[in-house]
Design a protein around this motif. Sequence first.
Motif, PDB file in Angstrom:
ATOM      1  N   ILE A  49       0.849  -1.187  -0.112  1.00  0.00           N
ATOM      2  CA  ILE A  49      -0.148   0.030   0.002  1.00  0.00           C
ATOM      3  C   ILE A  49       0.758   1.017  -0.137  1.00  0.00           C
ATOM      4  N   PHE A  50       1.747   1.116   0.975  1.00  0.00           N
ATOM      5  CA  PHE A  50       2.918   2.515   1.108  1.00  0.00           C
ATOM      6  C   PHE A  50       3.276   2.734  -0.164  1.00  0.00           C
ATOM      7  N   SER A  51       3.907   1.474  -0.806  1.00  0.00           N
ATOM      8  CA  SER A  51       4.803   1.575  -2.121  1.00  0.00           C
ATOM      9  C   SER A  51       4.189   2.464  -3.239  1.00  0.00           C
ATOM     10  N   MET A  52       2.796   2.444  -3.138  1.00  0.00           N
ATOM     11  CA  MET A  52       2.265   3.347  -4.171  1.00  0.00           C
ATOM     12  C   MET A  52       2.322   4.697  -4.077  1.00  0.00           C
ATOM     13  N   ALA A  53       2.754   5.101  -2.568  1.00  0.00           N
ATOM     14  CA  ALA A  53       3.031   6.509  -2.499  1.00  0.00           C
ATOM     15  C   ALA A  53       4.608   6.726  -2.396  1.00  0.00           C
ATOM     16  N   TYR A  54       5.345   5.645  -2.623  1.00  0.00           N
ATOM     17  CA  TYR A  54       6.920   5.743  -2.345  1.00  0.00           C
ATOM     18  C   TYR A  54       7.690   6.773  -3.249  1.00  0.00           C
ATOM     19  N   PHE A  55       6.960   7.170  -4.337  1.00  0.00           N
ATOM     20  CA  PHE A  55       7.320   8.435  -5.422  1.00  0.00           C
ATOM     21  C   PHE A  55       7.496   9.672  -4.471  1.00  0.00           C
ATOM     22  N   LEU A  56       6.692   9.698  -3.350  1.00  0.00           N
ATOM     23  CA  LEU A  56       6.929  11.032  -2.636  1.00  0.00           C
ATOM     24  C   LEU A  56       8.467  10.933  -2.280  1.00  0.00           C
ATOM     25  N   ARG A  57       9.060   9.815  -1.756  1.00  0.00           N
ATOM     26  CA  ARG A  57      10.454   9.964  -1.522  1.00  0.00           C
ATOM     27  C   ARG A  57      11.247   9.747  -2.510  1.00  0.00           C
TER      28      ARG A  57
ATOM     29  N   ASP B 156      16.587  25.722  -2.404  1.00  0.00           N
ATOM     30  CA  ASP B 156      16.842  24.500  -2.011  1.00  0.00           C
ATOM     31  C   ASP B 156      15.979  23.296  -2.028  1.00  0.00           C
ATOM     32  N   GLY B 157      15.050  23.707  -3.362  1.00  0.00           N
ATOM     33  CA  GLY B 157      14.023  22.450  -3.412  1.00  0.00           C
ATOM     34  C   GLY B 157      12.963  22.573  -2.558  1.00  0.00           C
ATOM     35  N   LEU B 158      12.744  23.627  -1.920  1.00  0.00           N
ATOM     36  CA  LEU B 158      11.534  23.863  -1.101  1.00  0.00           C
ATOM     37  C   LEU B 158      10.253  23.415  -1.541  1.00  0.00           C
ATOM     38  N   LEU B 159       9.867  23.885  -2.976  1.00  0.00           N
ATOM     39  CA  LEU B 159       8.852  23.594  -3.455  1.00  0.00           C
ATOM     40  C   LEU B 159       8.332  22.145  -3.774  1.00  0.00           C
ATOM     41  N   HIS B 160       9.547  21.458  -4.008  1.00  0.00           N
ATOM     42  CA  HIS B 160       9.543  20.017  -4.133  1.00  0.00           C
ATOM     43  C   HIS B 160       9.025  19.153  -3.190  1.00  0.00           C
ATOM     44  N   ALA B 161       9.525  19.691  -1.967  1.00  0.00           N
ATOM     45  CA  ALA B 161       9.201  19.170  -0.683  1.00  0.00           C
ATOM     46  C   ALA B 161       7.452  19.665  -0.279  1.00  0.00           C
ATOM     47  N   ALA B 162       7.368  20.847  -0.623  1.00  0.00           N
ATOM     48  CA  ALA B 162       5.976  21.068  -0.241  1.00  0.00           C
ATOM     49  C   ALA B 162       4.936  20.404  -1.062  1.00  0.00           C
ATOM     50  N   ARG B 163       4.923  20.210  -2.340  1.00  0.00           N
ATOM     51  CA  ARG B 163       4.186  19.556  -3.111  1.00  0.00           C
ATOM     52  C   ARG B 163       4.076  17.931  -2.770  1.00  0.00           C
ATOM     53  N   ALA B 164       5.107  17.503  -2.385  1.00  0.00           N
ATOM     54  CA  ALA B 164       5.277  16.041  -2.078  1.00  0.00           C
ATOM     55  C   ALA B 164       4.470  15.862  -0.688  1.00  0.00           C
ATOM     56  N   ILE B 165       4.660  17.026   0.244  1.00  0.00           N
ATOM     57  CA  ILE B 165       3.910  16.653   1.661  1.00  0.00           C
ATOM     58  C   ILE B 165       2.285  16.784   1.509  1.00  0.00           C
TER      59      ILE B 165
ATOM     60  N   ILE C 227       0.490  15.996  -1.413  1.00  0.00           N
ATOM     61  CA  ILE C 227       0.104  14.947  -1.991  1.00  0.00           C
ATOM     62  C   ILE C 227      -0.067  13.781  -0.926  1.00  0.00           C
ATOM     63  N   GLY C 228       1.089  13.847   0.019  1.00  0.00           N
ATOM     64  CA  GLY C 228       1.093  12.724   1.063  1.00  0.00           C
ATOM     65  C   GLY C 228      -0.085  12.458   1.916  1.00  0.00           C
ATOM     66  N   ILE C 229      -0.410  13.929   2.252  1.00  0.00           N
ATOM     67  CA  ILE C 229      -1.731  14.233   3.110  1.00  0.00           C
ATOM     68  C   ILE C 229      -2.812  13.622   2.449  1.00  0.00           C
ATOM     69  N   ILE C 230      -3.142  14.120   1.341  1.00  0.00           N
ATOM     70  CA  ILE C 230      -4.177  13.642   0.468  1.00  0.00           C
ATOM     71  C   ILE C 230      -4.263  12.030   0.296  1.00  0.00           C
ATOM     72  N   ALA C 231      -3.288  11.635   0.042  1.00  0.00           N
ATOM     73  CA  ALA C 231      -3.068   9.994  -0.207  1.00  0.00           C
ATOM     74  C   ALA C 231      -3.406   9.353   1.037  1.00  0.00           C
TER      75      ALA C 231
ATOM     76  N   TYR D   8       7.985  10.071   4.184  1.00  0.00           N
ATOM     77  CA  TYR D   8       8.690   9.697   2.628  1.00  0.00           C
ATOM     78  C   TYR D   8       9.055  11.122   1.925  1.00  0.00           C
ATOM     79  N   ALA D   9       8.211  12.236   1.978  1.00  0.00           N
ATOM     80  CA  ALA D   9       8.436  13.347   1.490  1.00  0.00           C
ATOM     81  C   ALA D   9       9.563  14.084   2.300  1.00  0.00           C
ATOM     82  N   LEU D  10       9.791  14.118   3.450  1.00  0.00           N
ATOM     83  CA  LEU D  10      10.643  14.641   4.330  1.00  0.00           C
ATOM     84  C   LEU D  10      12.146  14.007   3.917  1.00  0.00           C
TER      85      LEU D  10
END
Length: 446
Positions: free
Chosen positions: A62-70, A88-97, A99-103, A150-152
């Motif tokens: 199940i979690f592997s389907m969201a492993y792209f966040l990492r 320092d790539g902040l926007l990439h981290a913000a988008r991933a977090i 998406i992670g909350i919604i998933a 994962y995102a962090l």
Amino acid sequence: MTRPTYPFDVRSRDVWAIALPASVAFITEPLAGLVDITVIGRQGDAAVLGGVVVGALVFDFIFSMAYFLRTGTAGLTAQAIGARDPRDGLLHAARAIGIGIIAAALMIALQVPLLALANLAMAPTPGVAEALKQYFEVRIWAAPFSLINYALLGWFYGRAQAKTGMMLQMLIHGIDIPLSILFVMSFGWGPHGAALATVIGQAAACLLGLVFLVRHFGGFRKIMALIVPDELFHGHALQRMFGLSRDLMIRSIALMGAYAYFAAQGSRLGEVPLAANAILLNFLMISGFFLDGIAQAAEQLCGKAVGANWRPAFDRAYTLAFRWGTLIAVGLALVWFAGGWYLIDFMTTSEPVREYARMFLWVAALSSLTGMPAFVFDGILVGVTLNTVMRNGMVLALALFLAAAVVLQGAFGNTGLWISIHLFFLCRAGFYWWALERKKAGLFSS
């Protein structure tokens, strides 16, 4: 417009500055699984052990389907660092977090059908199914913490902050392991206790990781000022993120599909083969997490090279990753051949499970050698964000694995099933090498 170039060197010490703390951190992941299996296994009930094993595998899937966040966040962040991104790539981290909350919310809302699908796919015996249910209904609440983690971790590793990533991952399991022992062996909470320990560990690491992220940018107000909505939701950036996420999700589903099929076939052989294969599969997982340290270094350094538009750094990182990966793989294989019996005996007190696992130790021990090229290529491809190559290679390897498993398991039983796993690794590596050789030149502008 010609891309700017930012030259830098890559040395063995640069590889190990990332690989060593990453390996230490990654090894705690299967170690936590080993402890869960051991504390349950030492209760002497093969059905309960099987339920926890299947439950852990279900959540891995199940979690592997969201492993792209990492993985996706790490690759994009590494390229941003190489291109001298001032944020320092902040926007990439913000988008991933986000998406992670919604998933995670969707996973919790759909927990009843997810458990039903797990039972349908794994076909557990009644005793295993009851233990699976007990484990599942608690572990599902780790979803928001796990996905944010994962995102962090992707952001930290993408910035080459491997020591911070190591600390967070060790915190997860430094809490999980003692609580699992306490809840199961002292309180007698069984699968519920093993799952609750995991939830608490993930929650603690999530909160600390968010604190580190905010502090890096000087506080909550400053970090919010840097996240400009128009840039956060920029069409091209979102399209790239979702395209990467889609392909990495398919890749992860295919990977976990292979492992799920492997476990399901063991389950159909009976409780003893299921438990024995689960113990041996942890040997494979431990090898993978050791090798993932090298893959993590290859991911950051190759991604940084692409962001910096500097081919010599890419070539050097590629060479060093495979050189050190080969030495580690050989060492791991020797460890499993020499000490595997002792680990099997420690992990379970069930004599039938011990005897069955010993029969197949030799074929499981080879997994570090056959898996090494695939693991290292995974890191390289994530770093340079060749997501379609990863997706296509994994799907092709899964198809070969399923075909081989049907034929070889029918002919050689459980040995054939293990041989099919080796073919799965080798097929991935071969495709990745072929595809990357064709695309290397296009990663860099003159």
